[in-house]
Write a protein that holds these residues in place. Structure first.
Motif, PDB file in Angstrom:
ATOM      1  N   GLY A 178       0.835  -1.304   0.165  1.00 16.54           N
ATOM      2  CA  GLY A 178       0.031   0.151   0.009  1.00 16.54           C
ATOM      3  C   GLY A 178       0.990   0.898  -0.106  1.00 16.54           C
ATOM      4  O   GLY A 178       0.529   2.037  -0.452  1.00 16.54           O
ATOM      5  N   GLN A 179       2.489   1.059   0.785  1.00 20.61           N
ATOM      6  CA  GLN A 179       2.916   2.349   0.791  1.00 20.61           C
ATOM      7  C   GLN A 179       3.578   2.638  -0.646  1.00 20.61           C
ATOM      8  O   GLN A 179       3.650   3.494  -1.165  1.00 20.61           O
ATOM      9  CB  GLN A 179       4.025   2.495   1.286  1.00 20.61           C
ATOM     10  N   SER A 182       0.777   3.714  -2.929  1.00 23.26           N
ATOM     11  CA  SER A 182      -0.051   5.080  -2.776  1.00 23.26           C
ATOM     12  C   SER A 182       1.421   6.633  -3.069  1.00 23.26           C
ATOM     13  O   SER A 182       0.648   7.305  -3.331  1.00 23.26           O
ATOM     14  CB  SER A 182      -0.659   5.156  -1.762  1.00 23.26           C
ATOM     15  N   ALA A 183       2.709   5.636  -2.511  1.00 23.18           N
ATOM     16  CA  ALA A 183       3.837   6.958  -3.653  1.00 23.18           C
ATOM     17  C   ALA A 183       3.438   7.340  -5.312  1.00 23.18           C
ATOM     18  O   ALA A 183       3.741   8.079  -5.892  1.00 23.18           O
ATOM     19  CB  ALA A 183       4.994   6.395  -3.614  1.00 23.18           C
ATOM     20  N   ARG A 196      12.499   8.447  -1.137  1.00 19.96           N
ATOM     21  CA  ARG A 196      11.576   9.384  -0.077  1.00 19.96           C
ATOM     22  C   ARG A 196      10.040   8.638   0.650  1.00 19.96           C
ATOM     23  O   ARG A 196      10.485   8.619   2.235  1.00 19.96           O
ATOM     24  CB  ARG A 196      11.000  10.074  -0.493  1.00 19.96           C
ATOM     25  N   ILE A 197      10.201   7.280  -0.369  1.00 23.52           N
ATOM     26  CA  ILE A 197       9.207   6.272   0.948  1.00 23.52           C
ATOM     27  C   ILE A 197       9.307   4.971   1.749  1.00 23.52           C
ATOM     28  O   ILE A 197       9.435   4.980   2.888  1.00 23.52           O
ATOM     29  CB  ILE A 197       7.814   5.982  -0.221  1.00 23.52           C
ATOM     30  N   PRO A 200      13.253   5.241   3.714  1.00 23.70           N
ATOM     31  CA  PRO A 200      13.191   5.734   5.397  1.00 23.70           C
ATOM     32  C   PRO A 200      12.386   4.686   5.903  1.00 23.70           C
ATOM     33  O   PRO A 200      13.032   4.797   6.956  1.00 23.70           O
ATOM     34  CB  PRO A 200      12.336   6.426   5.860  1.00 23.70           C
ATOM     35  N   GLN A 201      10.886   3.694   5.489  1.00 23.54           N
ATOM     36  CA  GLN A 201      10.818   3.097   6.720  1.00 23.54           C
ATOM     37  C   GLN A 201      11.640   1.802   6.570  1.00 23.54           C
ATOM     38  O   GLN A 201      11.480   0.903   8.114  1.00 23.54           O
ATOM     39  CB  GLN A 201       9.252   2.927   5.686  1.00 23.54           C
ATOM     40  N   ARG A 204      14.142   2.212   9.931  1.00 23.85           N
ATOM     41  CA  ARG A 204      14.361   1.807  11.576  1.00 23.85           C
ATOM     42  C   ARG A 204      14.085   0.510  12.267  1.00 23.85           C
ATOM     43  O   ARG A 204      13.939  -0.218  12.704  1.00 23.85           O
ATOM     44  CB  ARG A 204      12.826   2.077  11.000  1.00 23.85           C
ATOM     45  N   GLY A 279       8.800   5.227  18.226  1.00 22.02           N
ATOM     46  CA  GLY A 279       8.853   6.026  17.035  1.00 22.02           C
ATOM     47  C   GLY A 279       7.130   6.023  16.136  1.00 22.02           C
ATOM     48  O   GLY A 279       6.846   5.196  16.750  1.00 22.02           O
ATOM     49  N   GLU A 280       6.901   7.020  15.236  1.00 23.47           N
ATOM     50  CA  GLU A 280       5.831   6.784  15.039  1.00 23.47           C
ATOM     51  C   GLU A 280       5.641   5.466  14.304  1.00 23.47           C
ATOM     52  O   GLU A 280       6.260   5.299  12.661  1.00 23.47           O
ATOM     53  CB  GLU A 280       5.166   8.106  14.068  1.00 23.47           C
ATOM     54  N   ARG A 281       4.505   4.767  14.694  1.00 27.63           N
ATOM     55  CA  ARG A 281       4.257   3.815  14.087  1.00 27.63           C
ATOM     56  C   ARG A 281       2.940   3.584  13.293  1.00 27.63           C
ATOM     57  O   ARG A 281       1.883   3.827  14.466  1.00 27.63           O
ATOM     58  CB  ARG A 281       4.833   2.354  14.158  1.00 27.63           C
TER      59      ARG A 281
ATOM     60  N   PHE B  94      -7.860   5.787  -1.106  1.00 26.77           N
ATOM     61  CA  PHE B  94      -7.580   3.971  -0.632  1.00 26.77           C
ATOM     62  C   PHE B  94      -8.394   3.655   1.209  1.00 26.77           C
ATOM     63  O   PHE B  94      -8.351   4.232   1.593  1.00 26.77           O
ATOM     64  CB  PHE B  94      -5.722   3.056  -0.653  1.00 26.77           C
ATOM     65  N   ASN B  98      -3.207   4.567   3.517  1.00 25.24           N
ATOM     66  CA  ASN B  98      -1.502   4.546   3.491  1.00 25.24           C
ATOM     67  C   ASN B  98      -1.068   5.583   3.431  1.00 25.24           C
ATOM     68  O   ASN B  98      -0.045   5.949   2.603  1.00 25.24           O
ATOM     69  CB  ASN B  98      -1.114   3.760   2.052  1.00 25.24           C
ATOM     70  N   LEU B  99      -1.273   6.386   4.689  1.00 27.01           N
ATOM     71  CA  LEU B  99      -0.449   7.435   4.740  1.00 27.01           C
ATOM     72  C   LEU B  99       1.676   7.063   4.872  1.00 27.01           C
ATOM     73  O   LEU B  99       1.107   6.253   5.633  1.00 27.01           O
ATOM     74  CB  LEU B  99      -0.812   8.017   5.954  1.00 27.01           C
ATOM     75  N   PHE B 100       2.305   7.689   4.603  1.00 27.11           N
ATOM     76  CA  PHE B 100       3.671   7.505   5.278  1.00 27.11           C
ATOM     77  C   PHE B 100       3.970   7.322   6.736  1.00 27.11           C
ATOM     78  O   PHE B 100       3.677   8.801   7.291  1.00 27.11           O
ATOM     79  CB  PHE B 100       4.481   8.429   5.065  1.00 27.11           C
ATOM     80  N   PRO B 101       3.828   6.916   7.242  1.00 27.58           N
ATOM     81  CA  PRO B 101       4.133   6.893   8.770  1.00 27.58           C
ATOM     82  C   PRO B 101       5.639   7.138   9.989  1.00 27.58           C
ATOM     83  O   PRO B 101       5.121   7.756  10.715  1.00 27.58           O
ATOM     84  CB  PRO B 101       4.320   4.660   9.338  1.00 27.58           C
ATOM     85  N   HIS B 102       6.283   7.161   8.853  1.00 24.49           N
ATOM     86  CA  HIS B 102       7.322   8.447   8.888  1.00 24.49           C
ATOM     87  C   HIS B 102       7.581   9.920   9.112  1.00 24.49           C
ATOM     88  O   HIS B 102       8.701  10.756   9.341  1.00 24.49           O
ATOM     89  CB  HIS B 102       9.098   7.642   8.580  1.00 24.49           C
ATOM     90  N   GLU B 111       4.829  16.219   0.372  1.00 26.09           N
ATOM     91  CA  GLU B 111       6.190  15.131  -0.313  1.00 26.09           C
ATOM     92  C   GLU B 111       5.725  14.958  -1.435  1.00 26.09           C
ATOM     93  O   GLU B 111       6.748  15.096  -2.374  1.00 26.09           O
ATOM     94  CB  GLU B 111       5.913  13.370   0.092  1.00 26.09           C
ATOM     95  N   PHE B 144       1.701  12.636  13.807  1.00 27.77           N
ATOM     96  CA  PHE B 144       2.381  11.486  13.066  1.00 27.77           C
ATOM     97  C   PHE B 144       1.017  11.028  12.786  1.00 27.77           C
ATOM     98  O   PHE B 144       0.120  10.605  13.759  1.00 27.77           O
ATOM     99  CB  PHE B 144       3.398  10.777  13.438  1.00 27.77           C
ATOM    100  N   ASN B 146       0.373   8.151  13.361  1.00 28.74           N
ATOM    101  CA  ASN B 146      -0.348   6.822  13.906  1.00 28.74           C
ATOM    102  C   ASN B 146      -0.745   7.393  15.245  1.00 28.74           C
ATOM    103  O   ASN B 146      -1.904   6.683  16.100  1.00 28.74           O
ATOM    104  CB  ASN B 146       0.930   5.892  14.948  1.00 28.74           C
ATOM    105  N   ARG B 160      -4.374  14.737   1.393  1.00 28.79           N
ATOM    106  CA  ARG B 160      -2.905  14.680   0.920  1.00 28.79           C
ATOM    107  C   ARG B 160      -2.912  14.322  -1.286  1.00 28.79           C
ATOM    108  O   ARG B 160      -1.734  14.807  -2.135  1.00 28.79           O
ATOM    109  CB  ARG B 160      -2.248  13.356   1.252  1.00 28.79           C
TER     110      ARG B 160
END
Lengths: 281, 253
Positions: A178-179, A182-183, A196-197, A200-201, A204, A279-281, B94, B98-102, B111, B144, B146, B160
């Motif tokens: 899904g990530q 959407s990118a 970019r997407i 970085p993920q 972590r 971190g933000e998950r 969607f 599907n937001l970018f979590p970071h 972005e 963020f 979450n 977005r």
């Protein structure tokens, strides 16, 4: 929903959780106590103390204090070398692992094949052999001989890169479809999506196990001593140990250093891991 | 008026499975079209073919005058270029947000404008804030993902997509992953969007939304559109027995 309401309905659960916390703390304390006991026992074993209790004679291992005083500093002088070798190698290994992991995601056959071929070759041969290959066999390929240090770093990087590519691959595939979608839907190219997407993920996910690899590397770097030209801990310990017939003392000093570094870096690594997971998950 | 989305004779196979069968569809500017149908009927695949998240087996897709006519599996470089531009003109929302979590909310929004369009940072921020305000979430600007509820996540996802200023918005079951009490806020944002004249293609099970907002409702069954009409007509007087059966079951829930 108010917090007081939550607290009321949860008092029972909280009591149980608190009790569990207490039990866990007690257990941890006991374990720490036993560690001290075992450690003191080890110190006692090597203390050289003689005990006469009537018919029972206990004689612990005696070490040559003079030798230790004379050479401990020299052996400890290898610590920066050991850390430098491991540090450089883990950086190169991470780069190799990343490239290999991306290559393994490719559907372009030569690229995929190159990645799997490399990992198979490296994982199929001993690290010790690889270090010697770059040290001994290298000149026969028509290249300038490599200094022991360089040969060691090259071999460690290639070796760990191959193993760590699996970590990086898992990190990249831990980022959901899904990530990526959407990118792409936002108009990113594959490269932009990756940079970019996804990466970085993935990073972590990858940092904690890479810390573990670094800790393993600290110890594997001792193999580089076999080239005879790198003055890290192991080389220094074997050199003075052999020359003075005091291998026991020399190796014990080296062992303490490896152990201490492992404990320190493991602690740093677990701190890092906690920070990443918060971190933000 | 020329249609903004035009799908012509689209076929999609997944291996042996024939998911879309010679589907055609056209959407006029400012029109809101809802697609309904059972899960597995191919509605999602159709939507995903429009921005090429799935590549059609063949058929043509045209968005805002940009056309890709798929004849063989391997697209030409020129077609891939057009496909990329189509994506720039379509926004997609969607089911799973599907937001970018970071990235923080505002970073999620800027972005693509910055990376893809090369918009200067401050311009992108201004644009993002405008749309964030439109979905009523300025107060979550620096959170963020979450830390957001499902409904808030989906509203951010809508903002977005809007920040890329698309000509048409594709919604793939935008409320299906939400708790019932959070559906309303998302539908409200979508209604607002429709009132502002956005062209929208929406897959949904929210019949009230379709009735209030849609110009047309299409019923998809096993990879084909078998009935279409105004929502009033479709819901009160479905002509095809399969449509009637589907709606009966849905409305009884």
């Amino acid at each position: 929903m108010t917090t007081t309401h939550m607290a009321d309905s949860n008092t029972q659960a909280q009591r149980i959780l608190k009790q569990q916390d207490r039990n866990q703390r007690n257990f941890t304390l006991k374990v720490a106590g036993w560690w001290v006991v075992f450690f003191l026992f080890l110190v006692f074993l090597f203390s050289g103390v003689k005990i006469d209790l009537g018919p029972i004679h206990i004689k612990t291992i005696t070490m040559d204090q003079e030798f230790i005083n004379e050479w401990a500093g020299f052996i400890s002088g290898g610590v920066p070398q050991t850390i430098l070798i491991s540090f450089l190698s883990i950086i190169f290994a991470s780069i190799l692992a990343l490239v290999t992991a991306i290559a393994r995601l490719s559907r372009f056959s030569p690229v995929y094949a190159a990645a799997t071929f490399y990992t198979s070759l490296i994982r199929g041969t001993p690290l010790y052999l690889q270090i010697f290959f770059f040290f001994l066999a290298w000149p026969q390929l028509g290249f300038e001989p490599l200094p022991g240090f360089v040969a060691g770093v090259v071999a460690l990087s290639l070796n760990y890169g191959a193993y760590m590519s699996e970590i990086f691959r898992a990190g990249i595939s831990s980022v959901s479809k899904g990530q990526r979608e959407s990118a792409l839907a936002l108009g990113m190219t594959n490269g932009q999506m990756m940079r970019r997407i996804v990466l970085p993920q993935a990073l972590r996910f990858v940092v904690p196990p890479t810390g573990n690899e670094f800790i393993a590397m600290l110890k594997d770097s001792s193999l580089v001593s076999a080239t005879g030209f790198v003055q890290e801990i192991m080389w220094r310990a074997t050199k003075v140990g052999r020359a003075n017939f005091h291998g026991l003392e020399a190796l014990l000093i080296a062992a303490l250093w490896y152990w201490a570094m492992t404990i320190i870096f493991s602690w740093l690594q677990s701190r890092l891991e906690q920070r990443m997971s918060r971190g933000e998950r | 008026m020329t249609p903004i989305v035009k799908v012509t004779n689209l076929d999609k196979h997944f291996g042996q499975l024939h998911v879309l069968k010679d589907v055609s569809l056209s959407v006029e500017p400012t029109e809101v079209v809802c697609i309904i149908g059972r899960s597995g009927s191919g509605k999602s695949t159709l939507l995903r073919c429009i921005n090429f998240l799935e590549q059609p087996t063949h058929g043509s897709i045209e968005v805002d005058g940009l056309c890709v006519d798929v004849e063989q599996a391997r697209l030409t470089g020129e077609q891939r270029q057009v496909l990329h531009e189509i994506r720039l003109h379509t926004g997609m929302v969607f089911q799973e947000f599907n937001l970018f979590p970071h990235l923080s909310v505002i970073e999620n929004l800027i972005e693509a404008p910055v990376t893809v369009k090369g918009l200067p940072h401050d311009q992108a921020i201004a644009l993002a804030e405008k749309y964030l305000d439109q979905v009523g979430l300025m107060f979550k600007r620096d959170e963020f993902p979450n830390r957001l509820s499902g409904g808030q996540k989906q509203r951010v996802a809508i903002a977005r997509a809007l920040t890329m200023e698309p000509k048409v918005m594709l919604f793939d079951e935008p409320t299906s992953a939400l708790d019932p009490e959070l559906i309303g806020e998302v539908l409200e944002v979508m209604k607002q969007l429709a009132r502002n004249g956005m062209t929208m293609l929406v897959i949904t099970h929210e019949m009230d939304f379709a009735r209030d907002v849609a110009n047309r409702v299409l019923y998809m069954h096993e990879g084909e559109f078998i009935e279409e009409g105004t929502p009033a007509r479709m819901f009160s007087d479905p002509r095809d027995p399969r449509t009637r059966q589907f709606l009966d079951r849905l409305l009884r829930q």
